[in-house]
Design a protein around this motif. Structure first.
Motif, short mmCIF file in Angstrom:
data_model
loop_
_atom_site.label_atom_id
_atom_site.label_comp_id
_atom_site.label_asym_id
_atom_site.label_seq_id
_atom_site.Cartn_x
_atom_site.Cartn_y
_atom_site.Cartn_z
N ALA A 14 -20.85 -10.91 -38.78
CA ALA A 14 -19.82 -10.53 -39.75
C ALA A 14 -18.96 -9.38 -39.23
CB ALA A 14 -20.47 -10.12 -41.09
N ILE A 49 -16.38 -8.69 -33.20
CA ILE A 49 -16.48 -9.72 -32.15
C ILE A 49 -17.22 -10.95 -32.70
CG2 ILE A 49 -17.39 -10.26 -29.85
CD1 ILE A 49 -17.14 -7.23 -29.21
N GLY A 50 -18.29 -10.71 -33.47
CA GLY A 50 -19.09 -11.81 -33.98
C GLY A 50 -18.30 -12.76 -34.87
N THR A 89 -21.49 -2.45 -40.92
CA THR A 89 -20.08 -2.25 -40.52
C THR A 89 -19.30 -3.55 -40.63
OG1 THR A 89 -20.62 -2.63 -38.18
CG2 THR A 89 -20.56 -0.33 -38.92
N GLY A 90 -19.99 -4.68 -40.72
CA GLY A 90 -19.31 -5.98 -40.85
C GLY A 90 -18.96 -6.28 -42.29
N VAL A 124 -31.69 -7.18 -38.43
CA VAL A 124 -32.44 -7.71 -37.29
C VAL A 124 -33.78 -6.98 -37.13
CG1 VAL A 124 -30.47 -8.59 -35.98
CG2 VAL A 124 -31.18 -6.21 -35.66
N LEU A 172 -25.34 -9.89 -31.27
CA LEU A 172 -24.27 -8.88 -31.23
C LEU A 172 -24.54 -7.74 -32.20
CD1 LEU A 172 -21.19 -11.33 -31.23
CD2 LEU A 172 -22.28 -10.28 -29.25
N ALA A 220 -25.47 -4.45 -33.82
CA ALA A 220 -25.72 -3.12 -33.25
C ALA A 220 -24.96 -2.10 -34.07
CB ALA A 220 -25.22 -3.07 -31.80
N VAL A 221 -25.36 -0.84 -33.91
CA VAL A 221 -24.52 0.27 -34.37
C VAL A 221 -23.66 0.60 -33.14
CG1 VAL A 221 -24.49 2.65 -35.16
CG2 VAL A 221 -26.25 1.07 -35.99
N PRO A 222 -22.40 0.11 -33.13
CA PRO A 222 -21.69 -0.01 -31.86
C PRO A 222 -20.79 1.18 -31.53
CG PRO A 222 -20.51 -1.21 -33.52
CD PRO A 222 -21.62 -0.47 -34.22
N SER A 246 -24.52 -6.12 -24.08
CA SER A 246 -24.74 -4.75 -23.61
C SER A 246 -23.34 -4.13 -23.46
CB SER A 246 -25.53 -4.75 -22.30
OG SER A 246 -25.73 -3.43 -21.86
N SER A 247 -23.27 -3.04 -22.72
CA SER A 247 -22.01 -2.29 -22.73
C SER A 247 -21.76 -1.62 -21.38
CB SER A 247 -22.09 -1.23 -23.84
OG SER A 247 -21.21 -0.18 -23.59
N PHE A 253 -20.07 -5.75 -22.16
CA PHE A 253 -18.69 -5.74 -22.65
C PHE A 253 -18.04 -4.41 -22.27
CE2 PHE A 253 -19.74 -8.44 -26.73
CZ PHE A 253 -20.07 -9.51 -25.92
N GLN A 255 -10.76 -5.93 -35.87
CA GLN A 255 -11.43 -4.68 -35.46
C GLN A 255 -10.97 -3.60 -36.43
OE1 GLN A 255 -10.53 -3.20 -31.48
NE2 GLN A 255 -12.63 -2.47 -31.26
#
Ligand code: NAD
Length: 306
Positions: free
Chosen positions: A9, A12-13, A37-38, A55, A74, A76-78, A117-118, A169, A177
């Protein structure tokens, strides 16, 4: 194919969910997302089934992963700066969350795991361009969590023969975004500032550079990885080797938005890396058919979405 997208949600997802929903090979898309955040709005029209939850919830993952062919992880707390403010929450979601996903994948059996990953894992290693064999040197709790996550993928491949694919990424931008919050990425934050009459804020001198990747480019690679079940225990940079300084990004945005931008400079942020520029021969050899969307076109499409 039955696909699960964790964090589906999010920015990117949800773009990936919409892209995969167009593919004839895909019969079922499930999204696992705690909506931290989604947003459900991102999934309107994609025809996906949302499993709302974390998750970190093993039984929920077991239900969501049942019968899945591919999991794109995907969730994560990004955010680097959020991880500096709250390292434990970042670690739980990003490192432990990945381990939970891998354990549930192992229990489900016969499933392929692709994960985000990043580029932040390169951190203090100043060598340019960044190639995957460089020694990682994380500068933030976020980067540590991502390095742990991709290392877990490699370990599960070696210990349990789980088919995996960790992508690093770089700076992804594009429609959906979010802007207007403390941890917003530069592209949406700056477009939002200009279009709402606020000042553009630049942390540092603006000479730091990033390898900006349009979200559709990322989704083209992810969709191919899903449909062809591409496997690599080694991480793969997902960017196209365009190095743009923040000052140059402002010049691009001035052209796209048709207005001059007078930024205000703030002190640099702890945990941020100075330069980020991908070497992508591994990506090119695994995905030779994918062509990236150029920066100017990607910015134009992002501005249209705002
Ligand atoms: P995003 O915040 O839009 O998406 C992350 C999603 O994960 C959100 O929908 C959020 O609600 C969900 N989430 C967070 N914690 C969760 C949990 N415990 N359980 C279930 N869902 C949870 O961010 P994004 O930019 O779309 O990032 C997607 C992935 O790509 C992340 O793993 C991020 O670290 C990685 N990444 C992004 C970039 C970028 O430039 N956007 C760069 C490098 C890596």
């Amino acid at each position: 194919m039955k696909i699960v997208i964790t964090g589906g949600a999010g920015f990117i997802g949800s773009n990936l969910a919409h892209a995969l929903a167009q593919r004839a090979e895909v019969s079922d898309i499930r999204v696992v997302d705690d909506l931290s955040t989604g947003s459900k709005d991102n999934l309107v029209g994609a025809g996906v089934h949302l499993v709302e939850g974390s998750v970190l919830d093993g039984p929920l993952l077991d239900r969501a992963f049942r019968g899945a062919d591919v999991i794109v992880h995907l969730a994560a707390v990004p955010s680097v700066s959020r991880s500096v403010a709250d390292p434990l929450t970042s670690h739980h979601a990003n490192a432990t969350g990945t381990l939970m996903v891998l354990e549930a994948a192992r229990r489900a059996g016969d499933v392929h795991v692709i994960a985000a990953s990043s580029s932040s894992v390169y951190g203090a290693n100043t060598h340019l361009p960044k190639h995957e064999e460089l020694r990682p040197a994380p500068l933030s709790p976020y980067a540590v969590g991502k390095l742990a996550a991709e290392s877990y993928l490699a370990a599960y491949h070696h210990c349990y023969e789980l088919p995996v694919l960790p992508f690093r990424f770089f700076n992804v931008y594009g429609p959906r975004q979010p802007a207007g919050h403390d941890y917003a990425a530069v592209v949406p934050a700056w477009i939002n500032a200009v279009t709402t009459g606020q000042q553009v804020l630049v942390h540092g001198d603006g000479l730091q550079s990033r390898d900006f990747t349009y979200v559709e480019t990322v989704c083209r690679v992810l969709a191919e990885a899903v449909l062809r079940k591409v496997v690599s225990a080694d991480p793969v940079n997902l960017a196209y080797g365009t190095r743009t300084s923040l000052g140059e990004l402002i010049t691009e945005l001035e052209a796209v938005l048709g207005t001059p931008i007078e930024p205000r400079h703030l002190p640099p942020r702890p945990g941020d890396v100075r330069h980020s520029h991908a070497e992508n021969s591994r990506l090119r050899s695994l995905f030779p058919a994918v062509e990236p969307v150029p920066l100017r076109e990607g910015l134009e499409r992002t501005v249209e979405w705002f």
